[in-house]
Design a protein around this motif. Structure first.
Motif, PDB file in Angstrom:
ATOM      1  N   MET A 225       0.920  -1.290  -0.016  1.00  0.00           N
ATOM      2  CA  MET A 225      -0.143   0.088  -0.114  1.00  0.00           C
ATOM      3  C   MET A 225       0.776   1.097  -0.071  1.00  0.00           C
ATOM      4  SD  MET A 225      -3.322  -0.905   2.372  1.00  0.00           S
ATOM      5  CE  MET A 225      -4.170  -2.421   2.020  1.00  0.00           C
ATOM      6  N   GLY A 226       0.442   2.277  -0.644  1.00  0.00           N
ATOM      7  CA  GLY A 226       1.099   3.723  -0.799  1.00  0.00           C
ATOM      8  C   GLY A 226       0.662   4.636   0.252  1.00  0.00           C
ATOM      9  N   CYS A 227      -0.912   4.700   0.118  1.00  0.00           N
ATOM     10  CA  CYS A 227      -1.613   5.656   1.156  1.00  0.00           C
ATOM     11  C   CYS A 227      -2.531   4.958   2.121  1.00  0.00           C
ATOM     12  CB  CYS A 227      -2.337   6.694  -0.041  1.00  0.00           C
ATOM     13  SG  CYS A 227      -3.786   5.799  -0.708  1.00  0.00           S
ATOM     14  N   GLY A 228      -3.248   3.990   2.010  1.00  0.00           N
ATOM     15  CA  GLY A 228      -4.057   3.522   2.882  1.00  0.00           C
ATOM     16  C   GLY A 228      -5.409   3.910   2.853  1.00  0.00           C
ATOM     17  N   GLY A 230      -7.498   4.774  -0.549  1.00  0.00           N
ATOM     18  CA  GLY A 230      -7.951   5.072  -1.806  1.00  0.00           C
ATOM     19  C   GLY A 230      -7.545   5.943  -3.068  1.00  0.00           C
ATOM     20  N   VAL A 231      -6.511   6.569  -2.756  1.00  0.00           N
ATOM     21  CA  VAL A 231      -5.901   7.748  -3.748  1.00  0.00           C
ATOM     22  C   VAL A 231      -4.822   7.153  -4.510  1.00  0.00           C
ATOM     23  CG1 VAL A 231      -4.473   9.827  -3.612  1.00  0.00           C
ATOM     24  CG2 VAL A 231      -6.303   9.347  -2.149  1.00  0.00           C
ATOM     25  N   CYS A 232      -3.941   6.074  -4.226  1.00  0.00           N
ATOM     26  CA  CYS A 232      -2.790   5.984  -4.920  1.00  0.00           C
ATOM     27  C   CYS A 232      -2.977   4.705  -5.970  1.00  0.00           C
ATOM     28  CB  CYS A 232      -1.716   5.801  -4.202  1.00  0.00           C
ATOM     29  SG  CYS A 232      -1.619   4.062  -3.415  1.00  0.00           S
ATOM     30  N   CYS A 235      -2.486  -0.818  -4.047  1.00  0.00           N
ATOM     31  CA  CYS A 235      -3.076  -1.973  -3.619  1.00  0.00           C
ATOM     32  C   CYS A 235      -4.252  -2.542  -4.206  1.00  0.00           C
ATOM     33  CB  CYS A 235      -3.779  -1.406  -2.072  1.00  0.00           C
ATOM     34  SG  CYS A 235      -5.282  -0.461  -2.491  1.00  0.00           S
ATOM     35  N   VAL A 246     -10.130  -1.891  -4.991  1.00  0.00           N
ATOM     36  CA  VAL A 246      -9.037  -1.117  -4.106  1.00  0.00           C
ATOM     37  C   VAL A 246      -8.955  -1.936  -2.768  1.00  0.00           C
ATOM     38  CG1 VAL A 246      -8.478   1.226  -3.644  1.00  0.00           C
ATOM     39  CG2 VAL A 246      -9.470   0.810  -5.752  1.00  0.00           C
TER      40      VAL A 246
HETATM   41  S1  FES Z   1      -3.146   2.086  -0.744  1.00  0.00           S
HETATM   42 FE1  FES Z   1      -3.514   3.879  -1.984  1.00  0.00          FE
HETATM   43  S2  FES Z   1      -5.112   3.398  -2.888  1.00  0.00           S
HETATM   44 FE2  FES Z   1      -4.933   1.687  -1.520  1.00  0.00          FE
END
Ligand code: FES
Ligand SMILES: Cc1cc2nc3c(=O)[nH]c(=O)nc-3n(C[C@H](O)[C@H](O)[C@H](O)COP(=O)(O)OP(=O)(O)OC[C@H]3O[C@@H](n4cnc5c(N)ncnc54)[C@H](O)[C@@H]3O)c2cc1C
Length: 265
Positions: A225-228, A230-232, A235, A246
């Motif tokens: 995961m990058g953001c956790g 829903g943005v990047c 995941c 997502v």
């Molecule tokens: S971790 Fe960024 S959209 Fe899921």
């Protein structure tokens, strides 16, 4: 979801490279549900730039602390490993959905299948199941005995049977934890639900073991995961029939049928 500055209160070492961090976060301890996770960053560090995802392993609501079980695999987890009590971490939490347990009643039996550090989300779930009078069997697998070192913490919370497996046979039965479950199901063991967390190959074989058995299951997935929130889109997981979900938003707890495991790395 809140961005919480939390102080490390203590650290427990379970095996080389496997430890628990206990952090003071009273609001999170009071409200987090089993299966939810936090994105953790270390204050004052520029590397890693992105926070890393960790399940909330357990809470002490009286003390206002949360526990994270961490396996050191790279720069972010090494950074957490260097923390000492009194230092601060940044917790973006609580994130994701939670395990379902509210439909279970006293005397129901469930199975928990954990692969290595995939045991992390289960102390909190076991507490909830125990408070409902649900009997939970733990199937705990790893490559080698040190992967099962968290047993000392989790065993007292297990209300049913405990079965271990290691790839090299140094603890429990030799072989895969999914084979242990398959043998138990083959012997007539019935469960209201199977909860699982571990590496993708474990999910892939567990999905096959459960296929057609009519047992509800929830897998706690761990896509990088990058953001956790829903943005990047770091995941995403492949869906059966095409497309992606997502996992930080729709999961991380997912039904095995929600994911095309053959297309997962
Ligand atoms: S971790 Fe960024 S959209 Fe899921
Ligand atoms: C919802 C969720 C909950 C998680 N809970 C826990 C937990 O409770 N305890 C724990 O120790 N870890 C947990 N993880 C995995 C943890 O986030 C990664 O191990 C961590 O991000 C690695 O960071 P790093 O900088 O140390 O490693 P990196 O330097 O980023 O990577 C080192 C190696 O680990 C691999 N890696 C990175 N992320 C993952 C991942 N998610 N799954 C498998 N391999 C990965 C990389 O491909 C690379 O080979 C969880 C992940 C998710 C998504």
């Amino acid at each position: 979801m809140r961005d919480i500055k939390a102080r490390v209160t203590s650290r427990t070492d379970h095996a080389p490279g496997l430890f628990s961090l206990h952090c003071s976060a009273p609001d999170l301890a009071a409200g987090v549900r089993a299966g939810q996770f936090a994105m953790i960053g270390v204050e004052g560090r520029s590397r890693p730039f992105l926070r890393r995802a960790f399940s909330v392993a357990d809470v002490d609501r009286h003390a206002g602390t949360v526990e994270f079980l961490v396996k050191v695999v790279g720069v972010g987890t090494a950074c957490l490993s260097a923390l000492v009590p009194g230092e601060e971490v940044a917790l973006l939490a609580p994130l994701g959905n939670a395990f379902t347990a509210s439909d279970l009643a006293r005397g129901d039996r469930v199975a928990i299948v954990a692969g290595g550090v995939g045991v992390a989300p289960f102390p909190l779930l076991l507490r909830e199941l125990g408070s409902r009078g649900v009997v939970a069997d733990l199937f705990f697998g790893g490559r080698s005995a040190p992967d099962l070192a968290y047993r000392a913490k989790i065993s007292p919370l297990v209300t049913g049977a405990e079965k271990d497996a290691t790839d090299d046979g140094t603890a429990g039965e030799p072989g895969r934890v999914t084979d242990l479950l398959a043998r138990t199901l083959g012997g007539g063991g019935g469960y209201r639900r199977v909860y699982a967390c571990g590496p993708t190959p474990m999910f892939r074989s567990l999905a096959r073991v459960l296929d057609g058995k009519g047992i509800a299951a929830e897998f706690s997935t761990e896509a990088p995961m990058g953001c956790g929130f829903g943005v990047c889109l770091a995941c995403v997981l492949p869906k059966p029939g095409g497309g992606f979900l997502v996992s930080c938003q729709e999961g991380p707890i997912l039904a095995p049928s929600a994911v095309d495991w053959s297309r997962c790395r």
